[in-house]
Scaffold this active site. Structure first.
Site, PDB file in Angstrom:
ATOM      1  N   HIS A   1       0.575   5.018 -15.609  1.00 23.92           N
ATOM      2  CA  HIS A   1       0.716   5.070 -14.141  1.00 23.92           C
ATOM      3  C   HIS A   1       1.672   6.200 -13.782  1.00 23.92           C
ATOM      4  O   HIS A   1       2.520   6.581 -14.598  1.00 23.92           O
ATOM      5  CB  HIS A   1       1.276   3.731 -13.629  1.00 23.92           C
ATOM      6  CG  HIS A   1       0.962   3.479 -12.181  1.00 23.92           C
ATOM      7  ND1 HIS A   1       1.607   4.120 -11.150  1.00 23.92           N
ATOM      8  CD2 HIS A   1       0.047   2.663 -11.595  1.00 23.92           C
ATOM      9  CE1 HIS A   1       1.112   3.706  -9.995  1.00 23.92           C
ATOM     10  NE2 HIS A   1       0.150   2.819 -10.228  1.00 23.92           N
TER      11      HIS A   1
ATOM     12  N   ASP B   1      -9.214  -9.448  35.548  1.00 25.80           N
ATOM     13  CA  ASP B   1     -10.282  -9.337  34.551  1.00 25.80           C
ATOM     14  C   ASP B   1     -11.589  -9.890  35.137  1.00 25.80           C
ATOM     15  O   ASP B   1     -12.053 -10.955  34.739  1.00 25.80           O
ATOM     16  CB  ASP B   1      -9.832 -10.137  33.310  1.00 25.80           C
ATOM     17  CG  ASP B   1     -10.837 -10.093  32.171  1.00 25.80           C
ATOM     18  OD1 ASP B   1     -11.694  -9.190  32.159  1.00 25.80           O
ATOM     19  OD2 ASP B   1     -10.748 -10.973  31.294  1.00 25.80           O
TER      20      ASP B   1
ATOM     21  N   SER C   1      -8.281   4.638  -7.376  1.00 31.68           N
ATOM     22  CA  SER C   1      -8.962   4.221  -6.154  1.00 31.68           C
ATOM     23  C   SER C   1      -9.730   5.387  -5.537  1.00 31.68           C
ATOM     24  O   SER C   1     -10.542   5.205  -4.650  1.00 31.68           O
ATOM     25  CB  SER C   1      -7.949   3.693  -5.137  1.00 31.68           C
ATOM     26  OG  SER C   1      -7.049   4.728  -4.780  1.00 31.68           O
TER      27      SER C   1
ATOM     28  N   GLN D   1       4.920  -0.384  -3.979  1.00 34.01           N
ATOM     29  CA  GLN D   1       4.259  -0.674  -5.253  1.00 34.01           C
ATOM     30  C   GLN D   1       5.194  -1.298  -6.285  1.00 34.01           C
ATOM     31  O   GLN D   1       4.746  -1.698  -7.353  1.00 34.01           O
ATOM     32  CB  GLN D   1       3.677   0.616  -5.839  1.00 34.01           C
ATOM     33  CG  GLN D   1       2.605   1.249  -4.970  1.00 34.01           C
ATOM     34  CD  GLN D   1       1.930   2.391  -5.712  1.00 34.01           C
ATOM     35  OE1 GLN D   1       1.047   2.191  -6.513  1.00 34.01           O
ATOM     36  NE2 GLN D   1       2.375   3.590  -5.446  1.00 34.01           N
TER      37      GLN D   1
ATOM     38  N   TYR E   1      -2.549  -5.417 -10.964  1.00 34.03           N
ATOM     39  CA  TYR E   1      -3.254  -5.151 -12.224  1.00 34.03           C
ATOM     40  C   TYR E   1      -3.400  -6.407 -13.075  1.00 34.03           C
ATOM     41  O   TYR E   1      -3.945  -6.341 -14.172  1.00 34.03           O
ATOM     42  CB  TYR E   1      -2.497  -4.076 -13.026  1.00 34.03           C
ATOM     43  CG  TYR E   1      -2.513  -2.730 -12.351  1.00 34.03           C
ATOM     44  CD1 TYR E   1      -3.547  -1.829 -12.567  1.00 34.03           C
ATOM     45  CD2 TYR E   1      -1.511  -2.370 -11.461  1.00 34.03           C
ATOM     46  CE1 TYR E   1      -3.578  -0.595 -11.935  1.00 34.03           C
ATOM     47  CE2 TYR E   1      -1.533  -1.143 -10.813  1.00 34.03           C
ATOM     48  CZ  TYR E   1      -2.570  -0.262 -11.060  1.00 34.03           C
ATOM     49  OH  TYR E   1      -2.601   0.941 -10.425  1.00 34.03           O
TER      50      TYR E   1
ATOM     51  N   TYR F   1      -6.110  -1.784   1.199  1.00 33.02           N
ATOM     52  CA  TYR F   1      -4.795  -1.169   1.066  1.00 33.02           C
ATOM     53  C   TYR F   1      -4.758   0.260   1.577  1.00 33.02           C
ATOM     54  O   TYR F   1      -3.718   0.766   1.977  1.00 33.02           O
ATOM     55  CB  TYR F   1      -4.330  -1.269  -0.396  1.00 33.02           C
ATOM     56  CG  TYR F   1      -4.282   0.022  -1.165  1.00 33.02           C
ATOM     57  CD1 TYR F   1      -3.088   0.736  -1.280  1.00 33.02           C
ATOM     58  CD2 TYR F   1      -5.415   0.526  -1.767  1.00 33.02           C
ATOM     59  CE1 TYR F   1      -3.046   1.923  -1.996  1.00 33.02           C
ATOM     60  CE2 TYR F   1      -5.375   1.704  -2.482  1.00 33.02           C
ATOM     61  CZ  TYR F   1      -4.191   2.398  -2.588  1.00 33.02           C
ATOM     62  OH  TYR F   1      -4.147   3.567  -3.288  1.00 33.02           O
ATOM     63  N   LYS F   2      -5.920   0.917   1.618  1.00 33.09           N
ATOM     64  CA  LYS F   2      -5.903   2.333   1.935  1.00 33.09           C
ATOM     65  C   LYS F   2      -6.694   2.583   3.220  1.00 33.09           C
ATOM     66  O   LYS F   2      -6.157   2.577   4.303  1.00 33.09           O
ATOM     67  CB  LYS F   2      -6.548   3.060   0.768  1.00 33.09           C
ATOM     68  CG  LYS F   2      -6.150   4.497   0.625  1.00 33.09           C
ATOM     69  CD  LYS F   2      -6.613   4.959  -0.736  1.00 33.09           C
ATOM     70  CE  LYS F   2      -6.701   6.435  -0.876  1.00 33.09           C
ATOM     71  NZ  LYS F   2      -7.340   6.784  -2.133  1.00 33.09           N
TER      72      LYS F   2
ATOM     73  N   ASP G   1       4.977   7.726 -11.918  1.00 29.35           N
ATOM     74  CA  ASP G   1       6.270   7.037 -11.789  1.00 29.35           C
ATOM     75  C   ASP G   1       6.692   6.815 -10.329  1.00 29.35           C
ATOM     76  O   ASP G   1       7.763   6.292 -10.060  1.00 29.35           O
ATOM     77  CB  ASP G   1       7.369   7.775 -12.569  1.00 29.35           C
ATOM     78  CG  ASP G   1       7.644   9.152 -11.988  1.00 29.35           C
ATOM     79  OD1 ASP G   1       6.986   9.531 -10.988  1.00 29.35           O
ATOM     80  OD2 ASP G   1       8.508   9.861 -12.538  1.00 29.35           O
TER      81      ASP G   1
HETATM   82  C1  SPV Z   1     -10.705 -10.513  26.362  1.00 30.50           C
HETATM   83  O1  SPV Z   1      -9.800 -10.244  25.559  1.00 30.50           O
HETATM   84  O2  SPV Z   1     -10.904  -9.855  27.379  1.00 30.50           O
HETATM   85  C2  SPV Z   1     -11.602 -11.633  26.111  1.00 30.50           C
HETATM   86  C3  SPV Z   1     -11.147 -12.738  25.257  1.00 30.50           C
HETATM   87  O3  SPV Z   1     -12.675 -11.656  26.660  1.00 30.50           O
HETATM   88  S1  SPV Z   1     -10.516 -13.948  26.313  1.00 30.50           S
HETATM   89  O4  SPV Z   1      -9.492 -13.342  27.122  1.00 30.50           O
HETATM   90  O5  SPV Z   1      -9.992 -15.021  25.487  1.00 30.50           O
HETATM   91  O6  SPV Z   1     -11.600 -14.434  27.138  1.00 30.50           O
HETATM   92 MG    MG Z   2     -12.921 -10.209  28.145  1.00 32.09          MG
END
Ligand code: SPV
Ligand code: MG
Length: 475
Positions: free
Chosen positions: A129, A244, A49, A138, A115, A83-84, A131
């Site tokens: 591989h 919010d 990888s 894995q 694989y 995965y990484k 060990d």
């Molecule tokens: C937030 O995570 O602030 C978003 C998504 O705007 S939601 O709360 O669903 O509106």
């Molecule tokens: Mg938001």
């Protein structure tokens, strides 16, 4: 030769790792010739990888080469990213690098960590591989490979794994590069190019950022981790004990981003609320670009924004198509880098304006320059989101669609992917997991007048500090 066959007592004189042996007699020559023919008729498979080669890799290639014609399986970009970490060197470049190593017979793509596909296709006589995979995540991959080899008589050769400090150092440098704004910013677009489907988890501070960065689960021979981080207005405000409603100002939101950016490398999707006035939005775009953020999502609301999960229970006003398109255009014009993305979030379904309104807005915002669209819904039933996906994809096959399935949460990522979605955001889950746990501990201590009863629910700090990189890991 002696490595291959214990009964073959030839003192090999291995000149610069070519298949050389001392030949003194015609008998020696006959033995060696037939051995070489045998070796050349065998195939050997080894998977890589890495995008950076060091001496340890070259040694293992040389050793494997002595077992037969060497086929190298190079892990696809998608498998490496899963995965990484995001591959800094693309699959095409990694393939070319291995193709140019002396003694390599063929280089093929390996699409998964497992694989199975390539062992079944190429049926190598020998599979090489380290060990180290006998234990840990894995092991199931080893068990699967061993049983496929057994089914057709292939042989597993395991070389002792030695932890290589050079590799750890290179890896640390690579991670440091990934955190640089210019590299980080473009990674969301690149990931969408590689996988066409990414998941993002909410992070609201450095610690939750580290959890999103590092949590990984191993399932069905593969690994799963989040591709990106969502800096939610709801969780950022909640963490500060505020509603919010765009009350937490941009300067404070940028501080949250910086706290996260300082300790992580994954791409960041920023919840930009309404984006504010177009004149302000242009500054926000440039600041986010400088920070290394990959995408801002702005919603088509105006006035005092409330959280969408309140829907029509509170007064919320949707912005006109014209004004919001103007804001998108202003943002795209202000953008200095090619990779930064502006996503238009459409609130028509939240405000119960119907699918036609949602679709006409989505197409208008894409025309105005939006790099992606986010369709939001607060219904438990995903029907309206499925209808949007179907109708939008009839006309637009390429613009990435972002979904936030907080309420319609029974749909799996795979089902969203099949229906044409590209980014799934888990918008608030780490905050919602933390609050009840924190509240319970506070109550428990109040009830018992001591902390011993609540201790069983708490993670010892000796474990918490393991989540935090040591200073030398950050250099
Ligand atoms: C937030 O995570 O602030 C978003 C998504 O705007 S939601 O709360 O669903 O509106
Ligand atoms: Mg938001």
């Amino acid at each position: 030769m002696n490595d291959l066959d214990g009964t073959c007592s030839i003192f090999a004189c291995d000149l610069r790792n070519l298949l050389c042996s001392e030949i003194d007699t015609p008998e020696d020559l006959a033995v060696i010739s037939s051995r070489i023919r045998e070796i050349e008729s065998r195939t050997v498979y080894i998977g890589f990888s890495t995008g950076i080669l060091h001496g340890g890799h070259i040694n293992i290639i040389r050793k494997a080469r002595r077992l037969g014609r060497l086929i190298i399986g190079v892990l696809s970009d998608e498998a490496v990213a899963g995965y990484k970490r995001f591959p800094l060197v693309s699959f095409a470049d990694r393939k070319a690098m291995f193709e140019n190593i002396a003694g390599v017979y063929r280089v093929v793509e390996q699409k998964t960590l497992s694989y199975r596909e390539n062992l079944e296709r190429y049926k190598p006589d020998i599979f090489v591989h380290g060990d180290d995979w006998r234990t840990g995540f894995q092991k199931p991959i080893r068990d699967e490979a061993a049983s496929i080899l057994a089914s057709y008589g292939g042989r597993l050769v395991e070389y002792p794994y030695s932890k290589d400090d050079r590799y750890a150092e290179l890896e640390a440098h690579t991670r440091a590069d990934l955190a640089m704004p210019d590299i980080r910013r473009g990674r969301l677009r690149k990931l969408l190019g590689i996988k066409n489907f990414v998941t993002a988890m909410e992070a609201h501070d450095g610690l939750t950022g580290l959890i999103v960065e590092n949590e990984k689960v191993y399932q069905d021979g593969g690994a799963k981790q989040f591709d990106a981080m969502w800096v939610s207005s709801l969780c950022d405000s909640t963490a500060k004990g505020k509603p919010d409603i765009e009350l937490v100002d941009m300067t404070s939101r940028f501080r949250t981003i910086e706290d996260i950016i300082e300790v992580t490398t994954k791409p960041i999707i920023f919840d930009g609320d309404t984006g504010g006035r177009p004149e302000h939005f242009t500054y926000t775009v440039r600041t986010l670009e400088r920070l290394g953020v990959s995408m801002i999502i702005i919603e088509d609301k105006t006035g005092l924004k409330k959280n969408s999960l309140f829907g029509t229970e509170v007064a919320q006003v949707q912005e006109s198509i014209e004004n919001f398109s103007e804001k998108i255009r202003a943002g795209k014009k202000a953008q200095k880098t090619r990779d930064f993305m502006i996503c238009a979030r459409i609130e028509s379904l939240i405000l119960e304006r119907g699918l036609d309104d949602a679709l006409s807005r989505a197409f208008a915002f894409v025309s105005a320059g939006a790099d992606a669209v986010m369709m939001h819904s607060r219904r438990k039933d995903p029907a309206e989101i499925f209808a949007f996906l179907e109708k939008f994809r009839e006309r637009d096959k390429v613009t990435p669609i972002v979904l936030v399935p907080t309420t319609y949460n029974t749909v799996t990522e795979e089902e969203f992917r099949v229906r044409g979605a590209n980014v799934i955001i888990y918008a608030n889950h780490l905050m919602r997991a933390a609050v009840p746990a924190v509240q319970k501990a506070a109550r428990n201590i109040l009830e018992h007048h001591r902390s011993s009863e609540c201790d069983k629910d708490l993670m010892p700090f000796s474990e918490i500090i393991r989540l935090i990189p040591a200073p030398e890991e950050n250099t």
